[in-house]
Design an enzyme around this catalytic site. Structure first.
Site, mmCIF file in Angstrom:
data_model
loop_
_atom_site.group_PDB
_atom_site.id
_atom_site.type_symbol
_atom_site.label_atom_id
_atom_site.label_comp_id
_atom_site.label_asym_id
_atom_site.label_seq_id
_atom_site.Cartn_x
_atom_site.Cartn_y
_atom_site.Cartn_z
ATOM 1 N N SER A 131 0.749 -1.196 0.042
ATOM 2 C CA SER A 131 -0.015 0.031 -0.071
ATOM 3 C C SER A 131 0.874 1.188 0.015
ATOM 4 C CB SER A 131 -0.819 0.133 1.267
ATOM 5 O OG SER A 131 -1.686 -0.904 1.138
ATOM 6 N N HIS A 183 -2.508 6.561 3.967
ATOM 7 C CA HIS A 183 -2.970 5.082 4.179
ATOM 8 C C HIS A 183 -3.854 4.977 5.185
ATOM 9 C CE1 HIS A 183 -2.312 1.026 6.151
ATOM 10 N NE2 HIS A 183 -2.281 0.777 4.874
#
Length: 466
Positions: free
Chosen positions: A261, A287
């Site tokens: 990610s 995130h």
């Protein structure tokens, strides 16, 4: 009917000519090529072979001469530098065969391309996906070239650049550099080789930020690394991923998802050229929220994350105080235990309700007053209550609080912006601020986690304590 063999003779060194090409040259009835290249094969040409050389920009003439000879039942070798199929004579020969309706047999012999030779001299820069772009707009409109440059930069391709400059084309390389710096870090490795494989050979390794287009000319091949490329011992290396696979075996699935990610987020940042400690906090914020507006509203003092992490490592910072329990819950327990840090929220302390009622203040304000009495030098993290942040500011001005740092991320519509404005004048206190109305307990917690794991930032390897 004869044959045309289109042969790539490599970048310019006799040692880089393949045996198959040498055999073709030795057996040829005729050889056609740009006159400069004959010096590299002259010793292999047999007596009686007809050699036809021409100057630059005479490619069509050379191709027509090759067909005229081949149609006389001769075996003709058309020589081209590098690999004849890459910006060389091979495509022209096949197009001309179709245009002439010729029955001449065409054979293509590959050669070592200039970008391959340059790569071998620079180290191992092309170990992953790559593309090649020519900056010559003689036959390709610049608009098309620019689209390809943008695609290469966005796609994180290792990029080989041919025909970077000439006397008449001085600005195109500057434009390429501008486009790449919009997508890549200024630390991205760049290598370039002038006259690869020849006596005049020059090799340079630098970075995208330090690269000077004035140092290259039309005899130069440039290689721009991708986001994984690095410089070691003066050489460019682009890893294929073998060592990462070994390292990843010890990584838990949750951490691997977080690593992937972060890599995705980093690749999509509008501004790649930002300090590492700000980027580390920013990656955590995006995130947690999936909100790329954080690029605009996340403020950090210069080296705030690094400074606070160093205080933790040196044992100067031992306590994190939060405004609400949700912030405390979001700080990773593994990181706290590993570093010997205590995270506290006073909201559930029995003294808070009593103080709030007696003094006519909010419970979060009362919690901060108690926290300052016991931990005036803590890192204070706010993710919910602007009144608590305003209370801390008042206590700082009265000399009662001396925070190691402040994370200001309260969320809402009443006094939220003002509370964040009140923090900024404290120049000597490292601050991380989510400006405007946005914020939240999850943001305050993740920014604490960014500080506690700053030693993982350079390798972009978050999630150690998951």
């Amino acid at each position: 009917m004869g044959k045309i063999i289109v042969a790539g003779i490599g970048p310019g060194s006799r040692e880089d000519i393949t045996p198959a090409v040498l055999d073709a040259v030795r057996a040829a009835d005729a050889i056609v090529g740009y006159k400069y290249y004959f010096q590299f094969i002259q010793q292999y040409v047999h007596q009686g072979c007809e050699c036809i050389d021409t100057g630059m920009k005479r490619e069509r003439d050379r191709a027509e001469q090759a067909f005229e000879l081949a149609e006389q039942d001769k075996t003709v070798v058309v020589i081209s530098s590098g690999d004849a199929g890459i910006y060389g004579m091979t495509p022209l020969i096949y197009e001309m065969k179709r245009q002439r309706g010729s029955d001449v047999v065409i054979e293509s012999l590959p050669g070592i391309s200039a970008f391959q030779k340059a790569a071998s001299l620079l180290g191992a820069p092309i170990g992953h996906d790559l593309c090649i772009i020519s900056l010559s707009d003689l036959m390709t409109p610049w608009e098309v070239i620019e689209r390809r440059i943008k695609a290469a930069a966005v796609g994180d391709f290792i990029t080989a650049v041919y025909n970077p400059k000439s006397n008449g084309r001085y600005w195109q390389l500057y434009r390429l550099l501008e486009l790449f710096l919009q997508q890549r870090s200024a630390d991205t490795p760049v290598g370039y080789v002038r006259q690869a494989g020849r006596e005049e050979q020059e090799i340079t390794v630098t970075t995208l930020g330090e690269f000077d287009p004035e140092q290259v000319d039309m005899f130069t091949v440039i290689l721009i690394g991708n986001s994984q490329s690095y410089i070691h011992d003066g050489l460019m290396i682009t890893p294929r991923g073998y060592y990462r696979e070994q390292q990843d075996q010890a990584i838990k699935p949750g951490q691997q998802i977080m690593i992937n990610s972060f890599r995705t987020i980093e690749s999509e940042l509008r501004n790649q050229d930002i300090p590492l400690d700000h980027k580390w906090a920013l990656l955590h914020a995006i995130h947690t929220t999936a909100d790329f507006d954080m690029e605009r509203i996340l403020y950090t003092d210069d080296k705030a994350v690094e400074t606070l992490y160093n205080q933790v490592v040196k044992g100067l910072l031992r306590t994190i105080v939060t405004d609400v329990t949700m912030v405390t819950s979001g700080i990773r327990k593994g990181a706290l235990a590993r570093l010997g840090i205590e995270a506290k929220c006073y909201l559930s302390d029995p003294r808070v309700a009593e103080m709030a009622a007696a003094q006519g203040i909010t419970r979060t304000q009362a919690g901060i007053r108690l926290a300052v009495e016991e931990h005036p030098d803590a890192l204070f993290a706010f993710g919910n209550a602007p009144t608590a942040l305003m209370e801390l500011c008042d206590l700082i001005r009265k000399g009662k609080a001396h925070p190691a740092g402040i994370i200001a991320a309260p969320v809402g519509f009443v006094h939220v912006r003002e509370s964040k404005h009140m923090v900024k004048p404290f120049k000597d206190i490292p601050k991380i601020i989510v400006e405007g109305r946005k914020g939240g307990s999850n943001l305050a917690a993740t920014l604490c986690n960014a500080i506690l794991t700053f030693d993982d930032a350079e390798q972009l390897k978050p999630g150690r304590d998951l």
